[in-house]
Design a protein around this motif. Structure first.
Motif, short mmCIF file in Angstrom:
data_model
loop_
_atom_site.label_atom_id
_atom_site.label_comp_id
_atom_site.label_asym_id
_atom_site.label_seq_id
_atom_site.Cartn_x
_atom_site.Cartn_y
_atom_site.Cartn_z
N LEU A 405 0.59 -1.36 0.48
CA LEU A 405 -0.14 0.28 0.04
C LEU A 405 0.74 1.38 0.12
N LYS A 406 -0.07 3.24 -0.71
CA LYS A 406 1.06 3.25 -0.69
C LYS A 406 -0.34 4.17 -1.15
N LYS A 407 0.57 6.07 -0.25
CA LYS A 407 -0.59 6.81 -0.48
C LYS A 407 -0.21 8.06 -1.40
N ASN A 408 -1.41 8.76 -1.93
CA ASN A 408 -0.88 9.48 -2.80
C ASN A 408 -0.08 9.05 -3.83
N ARG A 409 -0.73 8.67 -4.59
CA ARG A 409 -0.53 7.85 -5.81
C ARG A 409 -0.89 8.51 -6.72
N ARG A 410 -0.34 8.28 -8.33
CA ARG A 410 -0.62 9.35 -8.85
C ARG A 410 -2.17 8.06 -9.96
N ASN A 411 -2.20 7.27 -9.59
CA ASN A 411 -2.67 6.38 -10.45
C ASN A 411 -3.65 5.07 -9.26
N ARG A 412 -4.66 4.77 -10.00
CA ARG A 412 -5.51 3.97 -8.94
C ARG A 412 -5.65 1.97 -9.33
N ASP A 413 -4.27 2.13 -10.69
CA ASP A 413 -3.77 0.90 -11.47
C ASP A 413 -3.35 -0.52 -10.27
N VAL A 414 -3.54 -1.20 -10.13
CA VAL A 414 -3.11 -2.77 -9.28
C VAL A 414 -2.61 -4.32 -9.43
N TYR A 415 -1.32 -4.13 -9.26
CA TYR A 415 -0.30 -5.02 -10.09
C TYR A 415 0.02 -5.95 -9.11
N PHE A 416 -0.46 -7.05 -9.80
CA PHE A 416 -0.95 -8.76 -9.77
C PHE A 416 0.09 -9.90 -9.51
N ILE A 417 0.61 -10.13 -9.00
CA ILE A 417 1.94 -11.15 -9.16
C ILE A 417 0.96 -12.50 -8.15
N ASP A 418 1.24 -13.22 -9.66
CA ASP A 418 0.92 -14.85 -8.99
C ASP A 418 2.10 -15.70 -8.15
N ALA A 419 2.47 -16.03 -7.47
CA ALA A 419 4.06 -16.37 -7.35
C ALA A 419 3.60 -17.76 -6.51
N SER A 420 2.18 -17.88 -6.77
CA SER A 420 1.85 -19.34 -5.56
C SER A 420 2.25 -21.00 -5.78
N GLN A 421 3.27 -20.65 -8.16
CA GLN A 421 4.03 -21.80 -7.95
C GLN A 421 5.46 -21.86 -7.75
N GLU A 422 6.30 -20.49 -6.41
CA GLU A 422 7.11 -20.50 -6.33
C GLU A 422 8.28 -20.58 -5.19
N PHE A 423 8.21 -22.21 -5.21
CA PHE A 423 8.90 -22.67 -4.04
C PHE A 423 9.07 -23.89 -4.46
N VAL A 424 9.84 -24.75 -3.29
CA VAL A 424 10.68 -25.89 -3.36
C VAL A 424 9.89 -26.33 -2.69
N LYS A 425 9.69 -28.16 -2.16
CA LYS A 425 8.89 -28.12 -1.41
C LYS A 425 10.13 -29.10 -0.46
N GLY A 426 9.46 -28.78 1.10
CA GLY A 426 10.94 -28.79 2.17
C GLY A 426 9.06 -29.50 2.82
N LYS A 427 10.70 -30.37 3.88
CA LYS A 427 10.38 -31.16 4.41
C LYS A 427 8.95 -31.66 5.07
N ASN A 428 8.75 -30.15 5.65
CA ASN A 428 7.49 -29.65 6.34
C ASN A 428 6.93 -28.95 5.70
N GLN A 429 7.73 -28.13 5.77
CA GLN A 429 6.95 -26.66 4.69
C GLN A 429 7.05 -26.39 3.03
N ASN A 430 6.50 -25.50 2.27
CA ASN A 430 7.69 -25.26 1.59
C ASN A 430 8.19 -23.80 2.17
N ILE A 431 9.25 -23.90 1.02
CA ILE A 431 10.51 -23.19 0.81
C ILE A 431 10.54 -22.55 -0.38
N MET A 432 10.62 -20.92 -0.30
CA MET A 432 10.35 -20.10 -1.32
C MET A 432 12.79 -19.64 -1.49
N ASN A 433 13.11 -19.75 -2.28
CA ASN A 433 14.99 -19.62 -2.35
C ASN A 433 14.42 -17.72 -2.60
#
Length: 534
Positions: A405-433
């Motif tokens: 979030l930011k205040k006083n932006r000049r426009n109202r567009d929103v940038y979406f990033i789908d990083a849901s597949q950006e991980f490697v599988k760990g023993k207990n948790q998925n890990i982002m490197n």
């Protein structure tokens, strides 16, 4: 002082091994206070001894030699007062020679250690300066959990101290001990699940959020950073990694849980944050606004609040300046937007950047949350939405989102990033490197459409979607399955049938070798084999 050749990994292992003594006696949420408190006491003690040796020009990397130097000048009639004044002026505390960690371990080895000596050491430090007030209050050295009798309690603490004695906590360069401290906090979060996970943000997520908050402002002196749900303080402390002027950063943090608040205080000291740059507060963030005195608006706001927590949502909050301009309150059963609006309220008007981790529900739930989300979007406050992988946090497996979030932006567009597949599988948790984080940051800075990964949505597009920010509406990650040729399918069917026939023949052969132990069993077996062949 010579630099130790002990690697980070062996340091971490030694620290973790020292917890073994307590693991059988209590859960991780309890024993973390003992272990981390004693590591901290050793740090204060070792740092003071080496400082005295250096000041008296008898520099050494041997703690017993440093203790001998300290004892000599501490007990000297002519030097005692001056030495204590110099030490207190530099350290804000002075531990008596017999109460130093090194002296106590020597007493343990000689069989004359008394638990009261460590308790006295804790009390003395707490009374030396308000910075240390009540810092060790969570460490009950006389708890029955440590042992049924005073003797057993004495033995347990002595055993832990002997394990910790091998650590060169003051001799490591930079923030190694502080980093090891955070490593342990992370291990506790894994070990005790949700209870300890409440106060820990995995380092990859913390690094991502911090780099976004500091982006383009790494050179700024006097940067102010605020975390209204600071936990152990590790999210705030990441700023030291990325700022070119880390010693000028001012840290503002609030935490409801007193044990965790004390942990954050220790963590700040271990990371060498100057006392005058620490502004930490122990209270309920939502119930009463803080800070209310200058400064109240910050260059950066970082938050990982408890997800979907309950709060009072009392109607009186409609007059609270944090929430009043939105005309509605976050629901009682889900305080997510209450935390978000609190942080946003404390963000600087010009140039301030806020990063908050929340569950995906905040992106699409309706009613009061829908109204708040729409108001934020109409204001242009929501800059970026990043979808993180599932199962990367210690206390929940649900996927989460980082909202910028930011205040006083000049426009109202929103940038979406789908990083849901950006991980490697760990023993207990998925890990982002590091590569995953770098990919997200590159996209964030370019703010361009990337196939199946990122999309810049105009305000009109968001309005058409009824202010719903659910990421799949904007980033299409659908992968069409490749259609196999019919000839290939027929071949696979034939191969499967062939394997079935082969394994059936093998099974029949094995069944034919079975013999019943009685005439009745033999008769039953023959009927079964006959029926199977049927």
């Amino acid at each position: 002082m010579t630099e130790t050749n002990q690697t980070s990994q062996s340091l971490y292992q030694a620290l973790w091994n020292s917890a073994d003594i307590l693991r059988s006696k209590m859960d991780a949420n309890d024993y973390k206070s003992y272990l981390l408190g004693m590591v901290f006491y050793k740090y204060l003690s070792d740092k003071m001894l080496f400082y005295v040796a250096e000041t008296m020009e008898e520099e050494t990397d041997d703690l017993n030699e440093a203790l001998a130097t300290y004892r000599k000048y501490y007990e000297g009639a002519d030097s005692h007062d001056d030495l204590v004044d110099v030490v207190k002026d530099e350290m804000s505390y002075a531990i008596e020679p017999d109460l130093t960690f090194t002296a106590l371990v020597n007493q343990i080895n000689e069989g004359r250690f008394q638990l009261e000596s460590l308790a006295q050491g804790f009390r003395n430090i707490e009374q030396d300066d308000e910075l240390f007030e009540n810092l060790f209050e969570d460490i009950d050295l006389y708890s029955k959990k440590l042992g049924a009798t005073p003797q057993k309690q004495n033995q347990t603490i002595a055993a832990v101290m002997k394990e910790l004695a091998v650590l060169d906590v003051a001799g490591h360069a930079g923030d190694m001990l502080g980093d090891a401290y955070e490593y342990l906090i992370g291990q506790f979060a894994t070990d005790s699940g949700k209870k300890a996970g409440e106060f820990y943000t995995p380092q990859p997520v913390a690094r991502l959020m911090t780099q976004i908050a500091l982006s383009g402002r790494e050179e700024v002196q006097g940067f102010t950073l605020y975390d209204a749900t600071m936990g152990s303080g590790s999210l705030l402390l990441n700023a030291k990694r990325y700022s070119k002027s880390p010693n000028t950063i001012s840290y503002f943090g609030q935490e409801l849980n007193t044990s965790t608040y004390n942990l954050a205080r220790m963590n700040m000291i271990l990371h060498g944050v100057p006392i005058e740059n620490q502004y930490l507060h122990n209270a309920d963030t939502l119930d009463e606004d803080w800070p209310t005195q200058e400064p109240t608006n910050f260059d950066g706001v970082l938050m990982n609040p408890p997800y979907s927590a309950k709060w009072s949502a009392d109607s009186g909050f409609l007059q609270d300046p944090r929430f009043s301009s939105f005309g509605t309150l976050a629901p009682k059963s889900k305080a997510d937007f209450a935390f978000l609006l609190h942080g946003f309220y404390h963000l600087k008007q010009d140039g301030g950047v806020m990063a908050i981790v929340l569950p995906h529900g905040v992106l699409f739930r309706g009613n009061a949350e829908g109204k708040i989300r729409q108001a934020l979007l109409e204001e242009g406050a929501i800059d970026t939405v990043i979808g993180l992988p599932a199962n990367i946090f210690f206390n929940t497996s649900i996927p989460t989102t980082v909202i910028i979030l930011k205040k006083n932006r000049r426009n109202r567009d929103v940038y979406f990033i789908d990083a849901s597949q950006e991980f490697v599988k760990g023993k207990n948790q998925n890990i982002m490197n590091d590569d995953h984080i770098a990919k997200i940051l590159e996209a964030y800075h370019k703010r361009e459409d990337m196939d199946k990964f990122a999309h810049l949505a105009s305000f009109e597009e968001i309005k058409e979607n009824d202010y719903n920010l659910n990421i799949p509406r904007y980033v299409d990650t659908f992968e069409e399955e490749e259609v196999a040729p019919l000839s290939g399918i027929v071949q696979k069917i034939n191969e499967t049938n062939q394997r079935i026939d082969q394994q059936t023949a093998e099974l029949k052969n094995l069944l034919g070798q079975l013999v019943g132990t009685t005439p009745e069993a033999q008769e039953e077996l023959e009927k079964f084999v006959q029926g199977f062949k049927g």
